[in-house]
Motif scaffolding. Structure first.
Motif, PDB file in Angstrom:
ATOM      1  N   LEU A 155      -3.514   8.494 -11.174  1.00 50.59           N
ATOM      2  CA  LEU A 155      -4.215   8.503  -9.885  1.00 50.59           C
ATOM      3  C   LEU A 155      -3.784   9.716  -9.075  1.00 50.59           C
ATOM      4  N   SER A 156      -4.632  10.111  -8.139  1.00 52.18           N
ATOM      5  CA  SER A 156      -4.372  11.273  -7.289  1.00 52.18           C
ATOM      6  C   SER A 156      -4.731  10.948  -5.848  1.00 52.18           C
ATOM      7  N   VAL A 157      -3.983  11.541  -4.934  1.00 52.59           N
ATOM      8  CA  VAL A 157      -4.268  11.436  -3.505  1.00 52.59           C
ATOM      9  C   VAL A 157      -4.304  12.847  -2.946  1.00 52.59           C
ATOM     10  N   HIS A 158      -5.459  13.249  -2.433  1.00 50.48           N
ATOM     11  CA  HIS A 158      -5.596  14.593  -1.880  1.00 50.48           C
ATOM     12  C   HIS A 158      -5.252  14.607  -0.396  1.00 50.48           C
ATOM     13  N   ARG A 159      -4.969  15.778   0.086  1.00 49.12           N
ATOM     14  CA  ARG A 159      -4.606  15.939   1.486  1.00 49.12           C
ATOM     15  C   ARG A 159      -5.752  15.496   2.391  1.00 49.12           C
ATOM     16  N   GLY A 160      -5.415  14.696   3.390  1.00 44.38           N
ATOM     17  CA  GLY A 160      -6.406  14.203   4.332  1.00 44.38           C
ATOM     18  C   GLY A 160      -7.043  12.895   3.941  1.00 44.38           C
ATOM     19  N   GLN A 161      -6.807  12.428   2.719  1.00 43.89           N
ATOM     20  CA  GLN A 161      -7.442  11.214   2.251  1.00 43.89           C
ATOM     21  C   GLN A 161      -6.669   9.956   2.646  1.00 43.89           C
ATOM     22  N   VAL A 162      -7.419   8.865   2.802  1.00 48.98           N
ATOM     23  CA  VAL A 162      -6.860   7.516   2.844  1.00 48.98           C
ATOM     24  C   VAL A 162      -7.301   6.838   1.556  1.00 48.98           C
ATOM     25  N   VAL A 163      -6.341   6.464   0.721  1.00 41.05           N
ATOM     26  CA  VAL A 163      -6.621   5.903  -0.597  1.00 41.05           C
ATOM     27  C   VAL A 163      -6.076   4.483  -0.654  1.00 41.05           C
ATOM     28  N   ALA A 164      -6.885   3.560  -1.144  1.00 42.29           N
ATOM     29  CA  ALA A 164      -6.469   2.164  -1.284  1.00 42.29           C
ATOM     30  C   ALA A 164      -6.179   1.856  -2.746  1.00 42.29           C
ATOM     31  N   ILE A 165      -5.139   1.056  -2.958  1.00 40.50           N
ATOM     32  CA  ILE A 165      -4.822   0.518  -4.281  1.00 40.50           C
ATOM     33  C   ILE A 165      -4.968  -0.992  -4.188  1.00 40.50           C
ATOM     34  N   MET A 166      -5.875  -1.546  -4.971  1.00 39.38           N
ATOM     35  CA  MET A 166      -6.172  -2.973  -4.919  1.00 39.38           C
ATOM     36  C   MET A 166      -5.948  -3.633  -6.272  1.00 39.38           C
ATOM     37  N   GLY A 167      -5.791  -4.934  -6.235  1.00 38.73           N
ATOM     38  CA  GLY A 167      -5.611  -5.707  -7.454  1.00 38.73           C
ATOM     39  C   GLY A 167      -4.950  -7.026  -7.135  1.00 38.73           C
ATOM     40  N   GLY A 168      -4.879  -7.889  -8.098  1.00 38.61           N
ATOM     41  CA  GLY A 168      -4.292  -9.200  -7.899  1.00 38.61           C
ATOM     42  C   GLY A 168      -2.800  -9.149  -7.647  1.00 38.61           C
ATOM     43  N   SER A 169      -2.245 -10.248  -7.171  1.00 38.57           N
ATOM     44  CA  SER A 169      -0.817 -10.331  -6.918  1.00 38.57           C
ATOM     45  C   SER A 169      -0.046 -10.106  -8.215  1.00 38.57           C
ATOM     46  N   GLY A 170       1.016  -9.302  -8.126  1.00 35.93           N
ATOM     47  CA  GLY A 170       1.864  -9.065  -9.286  1.00 35.93           C
ATOM     48  C   GLY A 170       1.350  -8.046 -10.267  1.00 35.93           C
ATOM     49  N   CYS A 171       0.302  -7.291  -9.894  1.00 33.25           N
ATOM     50  CA  CYS A 171      -0.268  -6.326 -10.842  1.00 33.25           C
ATOM     51  C   CYS A 171       0.441  -4.982 -10.811  1.00 33.25           C
ATOM     52  N   GLY A 172       1.381  -4.783  -9.882  1.00 33.45           N
ATOM     53  CA  GLY A 172       2.139  -3.536  -9.836  1.00 33.45           C
ATOM     54  C   GLY A 172       1.803  -2.615  -8.687  1.00 33.45           C
ATOM     55  N   LYS A 173       1.048  -3.095  -7.695  1.00 37.61           N
ATOM     56  CA  LYS A 173       0.631  -2.230  -6.578  1.00 37.61           C
ATOM     57  C   LYS A 173       1.836  -1.738  -5.764  1.00 37.61           C
ATOM     58  N   THR A 174       2.700  -2.653  -5.347  1.00 30.64           N
ATOM     59  CA  THR A 174       3.853  -2.257  -4.542  1.00 30.64           C
ATOM     60  C   THR A 174       4.822  -1.422  -5.359  1.00 30.64           C
ATOM     61  N   THR A 175       4.913  -1.684  -6.652  1.00 26.61           N
ATOM     62  CA  THR A 175       5.738  -0.850  -7.533  1.00 26.61           C
ATOM     63  C   THR A 175       5.274   0.598  -7.482  1.00 26.61           C
ATOM     64  N   LEU A 176       3.968   0.827  -7.407  1.00 24.90           N
ATOM     65  CA  LEU A 176       3.449   2.192  -7.296  1.00 24.90           C
ATOM     66  C   LEU A 176       3.940   2.874  -6.027  1.00 24.90           C
ATOM     67  N   LEU A 177       3.963   2.150  -4.907  1.00 22.65           N
ATOM     68  CA  LEU A 177       4.486   2.723  -3.665  1.00 22.65           C
ATOM     69  C   LEU A 177       5.952   3.103  -3.815  1.00 22.65           C
ATOM     70  N   ARG A 178       6.724   2.242  -4.472  1.00 23.33           N
ATOM     71  CA  ARG A 178       8.153   2.514  -4.650  1.00 23.33           C
ATOM     72  C   ARG A 178       8.400   3.697  -5.572  1.00 23.33           C
ATOM     73  N   LEU A 179       7.531   3.893  -6.532  1.00 25.47           N
ATOM     74  CA  LEU A 179       7.642   5.062  -7.400  1.00 25.47           C
ATOM     75  C   LEU A 179       7.336   6.341  -6.630  1.00 25.47           C
TER      76      LEU A 179
END
Length: 273
Positions: free
Chosen positions: A32-56
């Protein structure tokens, strides 16, 4: 809604990222990529690894495979001092705010300024009041967290997250537990502050409809992989079964209602499970 033109190189880039807690594989090749100026959402069910991505992205965890880059730098290869310097350029809105309960609203927002800068007290005061003004809570500066509603506390946490004018803001379930009015306020503040600061934002959330109104791009995660992605218009028009189930909150679909089990007909009238 103002959308900044994407910069040629992404601010955040994840390539073939894998991560496991012990033997349990959580992420299985994320790109995945986040460009400058963007607001990007990461969605999915509970326990799918979303918060882990933030920690990485924030460097609290290191990927077991692949690369996580912020501003072109491999986060896993940074020294301790380099990582802390990078984090000073990030803001974080924790789930439910995570305000310091023994500090006033003013001191909560002032905390990162006092910790990471040598600014004189008068300038810190002015900056804190400006951030609180931006979230509509300058008049609550002397209150403590236990005197705030849930929505007000989230706005204070947002003011603290942007206190240092970060280049990147990370949001962990920013809408969790909010009433509809507070939810709408937080959503609009996320968009407006991102644009005003010229920042980029990565938002982990379950709230589909509010997110579709403010984000530039969405990634759907399931079983440790990106299973769908697109702009809000593309997501609304998607015929992908997983996206359709998630967006329309359907009980059954690619994510099944029933946990795997043998047919109940074989058990009824028998000896039980």
């Amino acid at each position: 809604m103002t959308v900044s033109a994407p910069h040629p190189s992404p601010l955040v880039s994840l390539r073939d990222v894998r991560f496991a807690y012990g033997e349990r594989e959580v992420l299985r090749g994320i790109d995945l990529s986040v460009h400058r100026g963007q607001v990007v959402a990461i969605m999915g069910g509970s326990g799918c690894g979303k918060t882990t991505l933030l920690r990485l992205i924030g460097g609290q965890l290191r990927a077991t495979g692949g690369t996580v880059e912020v501003e072109g730098r491999d986060v896993a290869r940074l020294s301790g001092s380099e990582l802390y310097a990078l984090r000073r350029r990030m803001g974080m809105l924790f789930q439910f705010g995570a305000l310091f309960t023994d500090m006033s609203v003013f001191d909560n927002v002032a905390f990162p300024l006092r910790e990471h800068t040598d600014l004189p007290a008068g300038m810190v005061r002015d900056l804190v009041l400006m951030k609180l003004q931006a979230v509509g809570l300058r008049g609550a500066a002397k209150l403590h967290p236990n005197e705030l509603s849930g929505g007000m506390a989230r706005r204070v946490a947002l003011a603290r997250a942007v206190a240092l004018d970060p280049m990147l803001i990370l949001y962990d379930e920013p809408f969790a537990g909010l009433d509809p009015i507070s939810l709408g306020i937080i959503g609009q503040l996320i968009r407006k502050l991102n644009d005003a600061l010229g920042a980029s934002s990565v938002m982990v959330t379950h709230d589909v409809h509010e997110s579709l109104a403010i984000v530039d791009y969405i990634y759907f995660v399931s079983d440790g992989r990106i299973v769908a992605q697109g702009t809000p218009d593309e997501i609304r028009a998607s015929r992908d079964p997983f996206v359709h189930q998630f967006v329309h909150a359907e009980a059954d679909g690619p994510v099944p209602f029933h946990y795997p089990a043998e047919p109940i007909e074989r058990l009824l009238g028998g000896e039980g499970a």
